[in-house]
Scaffold this motif. Structure first.
Motif, PDB file in Angstrom:
ATOM      1  N   ASN A 193       0.821  -1.205   0.000  1.00  0.00           N
ATOM      2  CA  ASN A 193       0.000   0.000   0.000  1.00  0.00           C
ATOM      3  C   ASN A 193       0.860   1.262   0.000  1.00  0.00           C
ATOM      4  N   CYS A 194       2.209   1.093  -0.132  1.00  0.00           N
ATOM      5  CA  CYS A 194       3.099   2.253  -0.066  1.00  0.00           C
ATOM      6  C   CYS A 194       4.353   1.994  -0.892  1.00  0.00           C
ATOM      7  N   LEU A 195       4.840   3.032  -1.559  1.00  0.00           N
ATOM      8  CA  LEU A 195       6.124   3.001  -2.253  1.00  0.00           C
ATOM      9  C   LEU A 195       6.908   4.258  -1.895  1.00  0.00           C
ATOM     10  N   ARG A 196       8.216   4.126  -1.833  1.00  0.00           N
ATOM     11  CA  ARG A 196       9.068   5.286  -1.594  1.00  0.00           C
ATOM     12  C   ARG A 196       9.643   5.761  -2.927  1.00  0.00           C
ATOM     13  N   ILE A 197       9.453   7.054  -3.235  1.00  0.00           N
ATOM     14  CA  ILE A 197      10.072   7.652  -4.411  1.00  0.00           C
ATOM     15  C   ILE A 197      11.472   8.077  -3.996  1.00  0.00           C
ATOM     16  N   TRP A 198      12.433   7.297  -4.381  1.00  0.00           N
ATOM     17  CA  TRP A 198      13.825   7.382  -3.946  1.00  0.00           C
ATOM     18  C   TRP A 198      14.465   8.712  -4.352  1.00  0.00           C
ATOM     19  N   GLY A 199      15.211   9.308  -3.422  1.00  0.00           N
ATOM     20  CA  GLY A 199      15.855  10.589  -3.686  1.00  0.00           C
ATOM     21  C   GLY A 199      16.986  10.533  -4.685  1.00  0.00           C
ATOM     22  N   GLU A 200      17.405   9.338  -5.096  1.00  0.00           N
ATOM     23  CA  GLU A 200      18.452   9.205  -6.111  1.00  0.00           C
ATOM     24  C   GLU A 200      17.881   8.716  -7.429  1.00  0.00           C
ATOM     25  N   SER A 201      16.560   8.820  -7.553  1.00  0.00           N
ATOM     26  CA  SER A 201      15.880   8.358  -8.756  1.00  0.00           C
ATOM     27  C   SER A 201      15.591   9.529  -9.686  1.00  0.00           C
ATOM     28  N   GLU A 202      14.582   9.385 -10.535  1.00  0.00           N
ATOM     29  CA  GLU A 202      14.287  10.365 -11.579  1.00  0.00           C
ATOM     30  C   GLU A 202      12.989  11.114 -11.284  1.00  0.00           C
ATOM     31  N   ILE A 203      12.718  12.128 -12.104  1.00  0.00           N
ATOM     32  CA  ILE A 203      11.478  12.891 -12.006  1.00  0.00           C
ATOM     33  C   ILE A 203      10.352  12.093 -12.662  1.00  0.00           C
ATOM     34  N   LEU A 204       9.263  11.938 -11.952  1.00  0.00           N
ATOM     35  CA  LEU A 204       8.118  11.204 -12.475  1.00  0.00           C
ATOM     36  C   LEU A 204       7.037  12.175 -12.928  1.00  0.00           C
ATOM     37  N   ASP A 205       6.347  11.797 -13.985  1.00  0.00           N
ATOM     38  CA  ASP A 205       5.315  12.645 -14.573  1.00  0.00           C
ATOM     39  C   ASP A 205       4.068  12.686 -13.684  1.00  0.00           C
ATOM     40  N   GLU A 206       3.252  13.704 -13.897  1.00  0.00           N
ATOM     41  CA  GLU A 206       1.968  13.831 -13.195  1.00  0.00           C
ATOM     42  C   GLU A 206       1.139  12.562 -13.373  1.00  0.00           C
ATOM     43  N   ASP A 207       1.270  11.932 -14.512  1.00  0.00           N
ATOM     44  CA  ASP A 207       0.522  10.705 -14.803  1.00  0.00           C
ATOM     45  C   ASP A 207       0.770   9.622 -13.767  1.00  0.00           C
ATOM     46  N   PHE A 208       2.011   9.494 -13.310  1.00  0.00           N
ATOM     47  CA  PHE A 208       2.342   8.448 -12.342  1.00  0.00           C
ATOM     48  C   PHE A 208       1.615   8.682 -11.019  1.00  0.00           C
ATOM     49  N   TYR A 209       1.590   9.922 -10.567  1.00  0.00           N
ATOM     50  CA  TYR A 209       0.932  10.243  -9.302  1.00  0.00           C
ATOM     51  C   TYR A 209      -0.584  10.071  -9.413  1.00  0.00           C
ATOM     52  N   GLU A 210      -1.146  10.408 -10.560  1.00  0.00           N
ATOM     53  CA  GLU A 210      -2.577  10.183 -10.768  1.00  0.00           C
ATOM     54  C   GLU A 210      -2.897   8.694 -10.747  1.00  0.00           C
ATOM     55  N   GLU A 211      -1.998   7.892 -11.305  1.00  0.00           N
ATOM     56  CA  GLU A 211      -2.203   6.444 -11.287  1.00  0.00           C
ATOM     57  C   GLU A 211      -2.166   5.907  -9.858  1.00  0.00           C
ATOM     58  N   CYS A 212      -1.246   6.415  -9.048  1.00  0.00           N
ATOM     59  CA  CYS A 212      -1.183   5.974  -7.645  1.00  0.00           C
ATOM     60  C   CYS A 212      -2.410   6.453  -6.869  1.00  0.00           C
ATOM     61  N   ASP A 213      -2.932   7.658  -7.199  1.00  0.00           N
ATOM     62  CA  ASP A 213      -4.201   8.093  -6.607  1.00  0.00           C
ATOM     63  C   ASP A 213      -5.301   7.083  -6.892  1.00  0.00           C
ATOM     64  N   GLN A 214      -5.388   6.659  -8.148  1.00  0.00           N
ATOM     65  CA  GLN A 214      -6.464   5.763  -8.556  1.00  0.00           C
ATOM     66  C   GLN A 214      -6.299   4.354  -7.981  1.00  0.00           C
ATOM     67  N   ARG A 215      -5.055   3.934  -7.803  1.00  0.00           N
ATOM     68  CA  ARG A 215      -4.802   2.584  -7.283  1.00  0.00           C
ATOM     69  C   ARG A 215      -4.799   2.541  -5.751  1.00  0.00           C
ATOM     70  N   GLY A 216      -4.694   3.708  -5.114  1.00  0.00           N
ATOM     71  CA  GLY A 216      -4.651   3.743  -3.661  1.00  0.00           C
ATOM     72  C   GLY A 216      -3.302   3.372  -3.083  1.00  0.00           C
ATOM     73  N   ILE A 217      -2.227   3.709  -3.781  1.00  0.00           N
ATOM     74  CA  ILE A 217      -0.877   3.423  -3.301  1.00  0.00           C
ATOM     75  C   ILE A 217      -0.278   4.700  -2.720  1.00  0.00           C
ATOM     76  N   LEU A 218       0.008   4.689  -1.418  1.00  0.00           N
ATOM     77  CA  LEU A 218       0.623   5.833  -0.763  1.00  0.00           C
ATOM     78  C   LEU A 218       2.061   6.004  -1.233  1.00  0.00           C
ATOM     79  N   LEU A 219       2.529   7.246  -1.276  1.00  0.00           N
ATOM     80  CA  LEU A 219       3.884   7.530  -1.729  1.00  0.00           C
ATOM     81  C   LEU A 219       4.657   8.297  -0.668  1.00  0.00           C
ATOM     82  N   TRP A 220       5.772   7.725  -0.269  1.00  0.00           N
ATOM     83  CA  TRP A 220       6.777   8.404   0.553  1.00  0.00           C
ATOM     84  C   TRP A 220       7.645   9.154  -0.445  1.00  0.00           C
TER      85      TRP A 220
END
Length: 471
Positions: free
Chosen positions: A337-364
């Motif tokens: 129910n949760c994923l961490r967006i790693w500080g050494e990773s890349e920039i994610l598009d608005e689309d990714f966050y909207e998908e997590c909204d729809q799936r109910g996956i919390l983001l650190w």
């Protein structure tokens, strides 16, 4: 207001043995384009980077566009561009980039009537990194001397030797403001009165103001049911909407992902000037104890993983979207129910966050800091503040955002290399970032760095801890 996406008809000019490649599409970094044209092999297949020369040469993107009349305001927005980029319009330098972690917005650019030539020069980063901070000594590693993507300067999770990516990784948008338009909207949603009332606040910045402007709004609920609508003629800079007994958003382990959509339209006597649409949710997040949260008064046990970049070859979201969706599928199969967006990773598009909204996956959500020490001069502090402001404004309306974190393993790098000494760069994570969060998003928890807490930064008995062999 008209927004034109400059997607195709680009040229890419490289060293003499590459020449000029035509009909290039954006977003596309140099590695992406050379791989598509058969000029290089994919270094991810063998795990060997045979083409370090790409990061050692300048590259120039070039495109023409036509303007019938230069009347009005013209702006140029780079949604994702390499750190050391210079932008020229008709031979004149109109802007420089200094951070790969935020959009570059060039306002009121001097377009000409008829043909215009846009050129973007991407310069080799190591020419700048060596001289970026002569006074910092060896404590500040190469990638920490400027706001470059960490993944290009190490071999932790990519081909060897390091693969320095260059180019344009986001959309390039040409804006024409004739009359007025919506420059920026900051959206905040809250729950009140024991979760029985929703409050939606929009802080709106317009390009031009005039007496005849009015703003119409329409709020859609789950199932595309119109909840309310109205208009404002004065005080367009802010809008508040109250929603009685809103349907709440829950993480996937706790309930439904009820989402709302706000639609704004800006009108003048000449007709509609601009529009804005955003999806959001009503939910209450509270912290009961150390990394112990409730959502809508229900306790949440966090189950999940760290999300690294989808592909070390490219930072272009459209090229890794399918892979990221597959990872989200696997997360759901694993009952995450949760994923961490790693500080050494890349920039994610608005689309990714909207998908997590729809799936109910919390983001650190980490801010983009990695293992190492950082400069603390005024320029670096200013860049980090601007990046954080952009990230918080862009993402805070998403119900999936659980918390903000000041990045990855900065304290741990200090403890491993310089135990007991000052952690250079600490001002960024203890002063700059928390101030941005308090100002723009005070309702969410801010975690200073990961790992942190306890008697030492990676104390397994308190805070959060990182482990590679024992967890």
């Amino acid at each position: 207001m008209i927004r034109m996406r400059l997607k195709d008809q680009w040229e890419l000019e490289g060293p003499d043995f590459i020449g000029t490649l035509k009909d290039v599409e954006i977003p596309g970094q140099v590695h992406d384009i050379l791989l598509e044209r058969g000029k290089i092999e994919n270094p991810n297949i063998r795990g060997i980077n045979r083409d370090r020369w790409i990061g050692e040469n300048p590259w120039k993107y070039r495109r023409k566009f036509w303007v019938d009349s230069p009347e009005g305001i013209w702006n140029l927005k780079f949604c994702g561009i390499d750190t050391f980029a210079q932008i020229y319009l008709n031979g004149e330098l109109i802007g420089k980039n200094r951070s790969a972690y935020k959009p570059l917005y060039l306002e009121r650019i001097p377009v000409a009537e008829g043909k215009n030539l846009l050129e973007i020069l991407i310069q080799p980063p190591r020419e700048f990194l060596g001289a970026a901070s002569e006074n910092e000594g060896e404590r500040v590693p190469e990638f920490c001397r400027a706001r470059v993507f960490r993944s290009g300067f190490h071999e932790f999770s990519g081909p060897k030797p390091d693969l320095v990516r260059m180019g344009i990784y986001g959309d390039v948008i040409l804006e024409h403001v004739k009359g007025s338009g919506i420059k920026e909207v900051s959206l905040t949603s809250r729950l009140r009165k024991d979760l029985k009332e929703g409050n939606l606040k929009l802080d709106i910045c317009l390009w031009e103001t005039a007496q005849d402007l009015k703003l119409t709004y329409r709020l859609w609920g789950p199932g595309q049911v119109c909840v309310c609508e109205g208009e404002k003629s004065l005080g367009l800079e802010s809008l508040e909407i109250q929603v009685e007994t809103p349907l709440l958003w829950y993480p996937r382990t706790h309930g439904r992902q009820n989402l709302y959509q706000i639609e704004l339209q800006l009108w003048s006597e000449e007709g509609m000037q601009d529009s804005y649409i955003k999806t959001f949710g009503f939910r209450e997040l509270r912290q009961r104890g150390e990394l112990d949260f409730t959502v809508n008064r229900l306790p949440v046990k966090l189950w999940g993983a760290n999300l690294a970049h989808g592909d070390t070859l490219t930072g272009c979201y459209p090229k890794v979207k399918e892979k990221l969706y597959e990872l989200l599928d696997l997360a759901e199969m694993g009952n995450f129910n949760c994923l961490r967006i790693w500080g050494e990773s890349e920039i994610l598009d608005e689309d990714f966050y909207e998908e997590c909204d729809q799936r109910g996956i919390l983001l650190w959500q980490d801010f983009y800091m990695g293992y190492g020490m950082y400069r603390e001069d005024k320029e670096m502090l200013k860049l980090c503040r601007e990046e954080a402001e952009d990230l918080v404004k862009r993402l805070k309306h998403h119900p999936c955002i659980l918390l903000w974190c000041g990045g990855n393993e900065m304290y741990w790098s200090r403890d491993m290399q310089y135990p007991g000494e000052y952690c250079q760069g600490e001002k960024i994570i203890t002063e700059v970032y928390p101030k941005v969060c308090r100002t723009l998003d005070p309702d969410r928890y801010y975690h200073v760095n990961s790992p942190s807490g306890g008697n030492f930064c990676n104390d397994p008995s308190a805070g959060d801890t990182h482990g590679y062999t024992h967890l």
